[in-house]
Scaffold this motif. Structure first.
Motif, PDB file in Angstrom:
ATOM      1  N   ALA A 116       0.779  -1.396   0.212  1.00 55.11           N
ATOM      2  CA  ALA A 116      -0.104   0.169   0.023  1.00 55.11           C
ATOM      3  C   ALA A 116       0.908   1.305   0.078  1.00 55.11           C
ATOM      4  N   LEU A 117       1.866   1.333   0.741  1.00 56.14           N
ATOM      5  CA  LEU A 117       2.814   2.280   0.757  1.00 56.14           C
ATOM      6  C   LEU A 117       3.478   2.588  -0.535  1.00 56.14           C
ATOM      7  N   LEU A 118       4.095   1.464  -1.184  1.00 56.87           N
ATOM      8  CA  LEU A 118       4.663   1.551  -2.601  1.00 56.87           C
ATOM      9  C   LEU A 118       3.549   2.046  -3.682  1.00 56.87           C
ATOM     10  N   ASP A 119       2.481   1.505  -3.358  1.00 53.67           N
ATOM     11  CA  ASP A 119       1.317   2.211  -4.360  1.00 53.67           C
ATOM     12  C   ASP A 119       1.078   3.704  -4.271  1.00 53.67           C
ATOM     13  N   ASP A 120       0.870   3.991  -2.901  1.00 58.22           N
ATOM     14  CA  ASP A 120       0.772   5.514  -2.758  1.00 58.22           C
ATOM     15  C   ASP A 120       1.828   6.403  -3.247  1.00 58.22           C
ATOM     16  N   ALA A 121       3.119   5.821  -2.836  1.00 62.52           N
ATOM     17  CA  ALA A 121       4.314   6.610  -3.455  1.00 62.52           C
ATOM     18  C   ALA A 121       4.240   6.736  -5.147  1.00 62.52           C
ATOM     19  N   GLU A 122       3.943   5.560  -5.641  1.00 67.65           N
ATOM     20  CA  GLU A 122       3.786   5.436  -7.134  1.00 67.65           C
ATOM     21  C   GLU A 122       2.662   6.545  -7.771  1.00 67.65           C
ATOM     22  N   ALA A 123       1.643   6.406  -6.893  1.00 68.37           N
ATOM     23  CA  ALA A 123       0.407   7.296  -7.282  1.00 68.37           C
ATOM     24  C   ALA A 123       0.907   8.661  -6.908  1.00 68.37           C
ATOM     25  N   GLY A 124       1.852   9.181  -6.138  1.00 64.74           N
ATOM     26  CA  GLY A 124       2.088  10.510  -5.891  1.00 64.74           C
ATOM     27  C   GLY A 124       1.571  11.106  -4.779  1.00 64.74           C
ATOM     28  N   THR A 125       0.997  10.015  -3.913  1.00 67.04           N
ATOM     29  CA  THR A 125       0.476  10.720  -2.437  1.00 67.04           C
ATOM     30  C   THR A 125       1.303  10.344  -1.333  1.00 67.04           C
ATOM     31  N   ASP A 126       1.281  11.294  -0.347  1.00 66.46           N
ATOM     32  CA  ASP A 126       2.119  11.075   0.755  1.00 66.46           C
ATOM     33  C   ASP A 126       1.584  10.409   2.005  1.00 66.46           C
ATOM     34  N   ALA A 127       1.537   9.124   1.953  1.00 59.69           N
ATOM     35  CA  ALA A 127       0.964   8.491   3.145  1.00 59.69           C
ATOM     36  C   ALA A 127       1.590   8.423   4.457  1.00 59.69           C
ATOM     37  N   ASP A 128       2.308   9.344   4.577  1.00 59.47           N
ATOM     38  CA  ASP A 128       3.270   9.362   5.863  1.00 59.47           C
ATOM     39  C   ASP A 128       3.290  11.135   6.064  1.00 59.47           C
ATOM     40  N   ALA A 129       2.374  11.611   5.884  1.00 58.26           N
ATOM     41  CA  ALA A 129       2.272  13.224   5.839  1.00 58.26           C
ATOM     42  C   ALA A 129       2.522  13.403   7.420  1.00 58.26           C
ATOM     43  N   GLY A 130       3.330  14.499   7.662  1.00 60.74           N
ATOM     44  CA  GLY A 130       3.503  15.053   8.807  1.00 60.74           C
ATOM     45  C   GLY A 130       4.580  14.499   9.900  1.00 60.74           C
ATOM     46  N   THR A 131       5.287  13.587   8.989  1.00 63.21           N
ATOM     47  CA  THR A 131       6.438  12.849   9.682  1.00 63.21           C
ATOM     48  C   THR A 131       7.745  13.454   9.058  1.00 63.21           C
ATOM     49  N   ASP A 132       9.031  12.608   9.547  1.00 59.48           N
ATOM     50  CA  ASP A 132      10.293  12.935   8.843  1.00 59.48           C
ATOM     51  C   ASP A 132      10.556  12.445   7.588  1.00 59.48           C
ATOM     52  N   ALA A 133       9.613  11.688   6.962  1.00 56.93           N
ATOM     53  CA  ALA A 133       9.619  11.159   5.752  1.00 56.93           C
ATOM     54  C   ALA A 133      10.475  12.140   4.594  1.00 56.93           C
ATOM     55  N   GLU A 134      11.223  11.416   3.759  1.00 62.09           N
ATOM     56  CA  GLU A 134      11.552  12.510   2.607  1.00 62.09           C
ATOM     57  C   GLU A 134      10.971  12.261   1.596  1.00 62.09           C
ATOM     58  N   PRO A 135      10.487  13.288   0.776  1.00 60.22           N
ATOM     59  CA  PRO A 135       9.809  12.962  -0.348  1.00 60.22           C
ATOM     60  C   PRO A 135      10.479  12.252  -1.517  1.00 60.22           C
ATOM     61  N   GLY A 136       9.563  11.464  -2.070  1.00 60.49           N
ATOM     62  CA  GLY A 136      10.251  10.658  -3.299  1.00 60.49           C
ATOM     63  C   GLY A 136      11.098   9.270  -2.853  1.00 60.49           C
ATOM     64  N   THR A 137      11.334   9.115  -1.572  1.00 58.09           N
ATOM     65  CA  THR A 137      12.188   7.842  -1.038  1.00 58.09           C
ATOM     66  C   THR A 137      11.290   6.615  -1.218  1.00 58.09           C
ATOM     67  N   ALA A 138       9.930   6.487  -1.086  1.00 61.47           N
ATOM     68  CA  ALA A 138       9.297   5.229  -1.193  1.00 61.47           C
ATOM     69  C   ALA A 138       9.010   5.163  -2.685  1.00 61.47           C
ATOM     70  N   ALA A 139       9.009   5.763  -3.398  1.00 58.93           N
ATOM     71  CA  ALA A 139       8.837   5.656  -4.883  1.00 58.93           C
ATOM     72  C   ALA A 139       9.968   5.145  -5.509  1.00 58.93           C
ATOM     73  N   GLU A 140      11.303   5.532  -4.935  1.00 59.14           N
ATOM     74  CA  GLU A 140      12.330   5.055  -5.467  1.00 59.14           C
ATOM     75  C   GLU A 140      12.610   3.648  -5.194  1.00 59.14           C
TER      76      GLU A 140
END
Length: 150
Positions: A116-140
């Motif tokens: 689900a996280l990979l699908d969200d990243a591929e779709a361009g949504t940030d499933a981890d909004a509000g945390t320290d996640a770096e943009p684009g890392t899950a899609a990579e």
């Protein structure tokens, strides 16, 4: 009579205790503050050494406070765990095998969550909004191009 020594702490236990004190504080702490929060169970020099090592690892930031430093965590606990995972992955030449073995050992629930996280990243949504996640890392991570949690 042989000397008895207390059992050694598990690796990382002191660092985890110091980080827990910093996370609970919600603001910068000096080594003396951390020592006090940990119940003075550790010498101040030990606390200072642990904080310096955490700083070298990028887990804490420091600012001048008098003649010493005050420390704040750079990430929350999940962010730090993700960073450790990425560090371990970066040590390996055969990333594909490491990732394949990691995924094969996931529980069905964790596998579903990762999908689900990979699908969200591929779709361009940030499933981890509000945390320290770096943009684009899950899609990579899904592309096999050296991505994954940082």
């Amino acid at each position: 009579m042989p000397e008895t020594h207390p059992a050694r702490r598990p690796p990382g236990e002191l660092e985890a205790s110091v980080l827990a004190a910093l996370w609970a504080a919600g603001g910068p702490l000096t080594p003396a503050d951390v020592q006090r929060d940990l119940g003075r169970a550790l010498a101040r020099t030990t606390v200072t050494t642990i904080l310096a090592r955490l700083h070298d690892k990028g887990a804490v930031a420091r600012t001048r406070s008098g003649r010493g430093y005050a420390y704040t965590p750079t990430q929350d606990s999940p962010g730090l765990a993700a960073r450790r995972m990425r560090t371990e992955l970066d040590k390996e030449e055969d990333r594909e095998t490491v990732l394949a073995r990691f995924v094969s050992q996931l529980s069905p629930d964790d596998e579903q969550l990762l999908r689900a996280l990979l699908d969200d990243a591929e779709a361009g949504t940030d499933a981890d909004a509000g945390t320290d996640a770096e943009p684009g890392t899950a899609a990579e991570a899904g592309t096999g191009e050296g991505g994954g949690p940082r």
